[in-house]
Design an enzyme around this catalytic site. Structure first.
Site, short mmCIF file in Angstrom:
data_model
loop_
_atom_site.label_atom_id
_atom_site.label_comp_id
_atom_site.label_asym_id
_atom_site.label_seq_id
_atom_site.Cartn_x
_atom_site.Cartn_y
_atom_site.Cartn_z
N ARG A 133 -40.96 81.30 119.10
CA ARG A 133 -40.04 81.33 120.22
C ARG A 133 -40.02 82.77 120.69
O ARG A 133 -41.07 83.36 120.92
CB ARG A 133 -38.67 80.76 119.84
CG ARG A 133 -37.92 80.22 121.05
CD ARG A 133 -36.58 79.57 120.70
NE ARG A 133 -35.59 80.54 120.20
CZ ARG A 133 -34.35 80.20 119.86
NH1 ARG A 133 -33.94 78.94 119.94
NH2 ARG A 133 -33.51 81.12 119.41
N LYS A 143 -22.26 78.45 120.66
CA LYS A 143 -22.94 77.60 121.66
C LYS A 143 -22.98 76.12 121.32
O LYS A 143 -23.09 75.29 122.21
CB LYS A 143 -24.36 78.11 121.89
CG LYS A 143 -25.26 77.85 120.70
CD LYS A 143 -26.67 78.36 120.92
CE LYS A 143 -27.54 77.91 119.76
NZ LYS A 143 -28.59 78.86 119.41
C1 LIG Z 1 -28.56 79.07 118.11
C2 LIG Z 1 -28.96 80.34 117.51
C3 LIG Z 1 -28.43 80.72 116.28
C4 LIG Z 1 -27.53 79.84 115.46
O1 LIG Z 1 -28.31 78.85 114.83
P1 LIG Z 1 -27.70 77.79 113.82
O2 LIG Z 1 -28.90 77.11 113.27
O3 LIG Z 1 -26.84 76.87 114.62
O4 LIG Z 1 -26.94 78.51 112.79
C5 LIG Z 1 -28.79 81.96 115.78
N1 LIG Z 1 -29.62 82.77 116.45
C6 LIG Z 1 -30.15 82.45 117.65
C7 LIG Z 1 -31.04 83.41 118.35
C8 LIG Z 1 -29.84 81.22 118.21
O5 LIG Z 1 -30.37 80.89 119.40
#
Ligand SMILES: *Cc1c(COP(=O)(O)O)cnc(C)c1O
Length: 357
Positions: free
Chosen positions: A131, A36
């Site tokens: 969250r 993402k």
């Molecule tokens: C964005 C996200 C990640 C990845 O996080 P990073 O800090 O970019 O490694 C992992 N798990 C969830 C649920 C996320 O939303």
């Protein structure tokens, strides 16, 4: 070339992810490659597919759909809990989805029955970052609800997230509580889960050797780690990863000597801020054709010697270039390293050219 331009070095992303997978697997952790951060470009997804990640993961079902239709074969995990309104697409395109709501789980289970199609789910629990996720003490109740659902709705495991909404860091204590949450669910459901997904980049990569993860935690989901070689939640770069993964290039459209203090009464700028300026006399400054419509300006670090960012409006970024060894002129291009938030904004701006090389 059409500027502004985000140049992404695929070979560096590949080498970062290969290193992460190697180190993580030595600690018993599989890795999901999160797409993402750069809005899930096909080029990055294919690079990740060629590394040892066990699945790809994205927060948007639209991204998953586009990448699957473009030919990405690896299993895909939806890592934002789904909207009720998108469950059809979730079932169609995601192999696994995270969940944190009983109504959504029931609706998804009903849809599985209706379509005679299965999906894997990861039940999220909240260990303090506030969250998504069930509370730790809801494990048995959630499992009891799941027991009533379709066998096509398969619990693959549990997941937890840190450092995103409130910056809460994981600890061995919260990881142990997370494992207890999963094991309590297992004992109600009567089977063992495949996946205990212990978080994203936040503190995980810098703690691989330090006993943060209990033995049952066997997965991490990594975006920032391979995209930036850093862990912002702890404010560090990761010494065994590369940070030169991408640059923003922007073109100078005006270069002129100007005073460092504005002339006339100062009100609020276009974004409601009342700017303050230190008088440093007349200095050479440039205007770059990039602005807040394209990027979070505060997240840019200049890569060219002597350049500093003064301020920006929607379409203009002002830079001080008085101390540069190079005599910059209109048409010259300056380079910046974007931090995570700046990268997000650049990747979603339709005005920014993306180059993957
Ligand atoms: C964005 C996200 C990640 C990845 O996080 P990073 O800090 O970019 O490694 C992992 N798990 C969830 C649920 C996320 O939303």
């Amino acid at each position: 070339m059409s500027y502004p331009l985000l140049r992404v070095h695929l070979d560096v992303l590949r080498s970062n992810m290969n290193t992460i997978v190697k180190k993580a697997s030595a600690c018993g952790l599989s890795v999901w490659g999160v797409t993402k951060g750069l809005s899930a470009p096909f080029e990055v997804a294919s690079v990740l597919e060629g590394t040892g990640v066990s699945a790809l993961a994205d927060s948007r079902v639209k991204n998953i759909r586009r990448l699957k239709e473009a030919g990405i074969k690896k299993p895909f995990v939806l890592i934002r809990v789904p909207m009720l309104s998108e469950l059809e697409d979730v079932l169609e395109y995601a192999d696994v989805t995270v969940v944190s709501d009983v109504c959504t789980m029931r609706a998804l289970s009903d849809l599985c029955e209706k379509r005679r199609k299965g999906i894997g789910v990861i039940v999220m629990t909240d260990m303090g970052d506030l969250r998504e996720g069930f509370w730790p003490d809801e494990a048995a109740a959630v499992a009891a609800e799941i027991k009533k659902l379709s066998p096509l709705f398969r619990v693959k495991g549990v997941g937890v997230n840190f450092g995103c909404a409130c910056g809460v860091l994981p600890s061995r204590e919260s990881m142990d509580r997370f494992v207890r949450f999963g094991e309590e669910m297992e004992s109600v459901l009567g089977y063992r889960f495949d996946v205990f997904s212990g978080g994203g980049t936040t503190r995980s990569l810098i703690s691989l050797d330090s006993g943060l993860f209990p033995p049952r935690v066997n997965n991490i989901r990594i975006g920032e780690g391979y995209l930036h070689g850093s862990d912002m939640s702890s404010g560090v770069t990761i010494p065994w990863l590369r940070q030169d993964t991408m640059e923003l290039e922007a073109e100078l459209i005006e270069v002129r000597i100007k005073p460092t203090v504005p002339i006339g009464e100062v009100g609020f700028d276009a974004f409601g801020n009342a700017p303050v300026f230190e008088d440093r006399g007349n200095r050479k400054r440039g205007i770059l054709a990039v602005g807040r419509q394209d990027v979070i300006i505060e997240g840019l670090t200049p890569l060219d010697e002597g350049v500093s960012v003064i301020t920006a409006s929607s379409d203009h970024c002002l830079v001080d270039i008085e101390d540069c060894p190079v005599d910059y002129k209109v048409g010259d291009v300056l380079r910046f390293h974007p931090h995570y938030g700046a990268m997000l904004s650049l990747s979603t701006s339709p005005y920014v050219t993306k180059v993957f090389e």
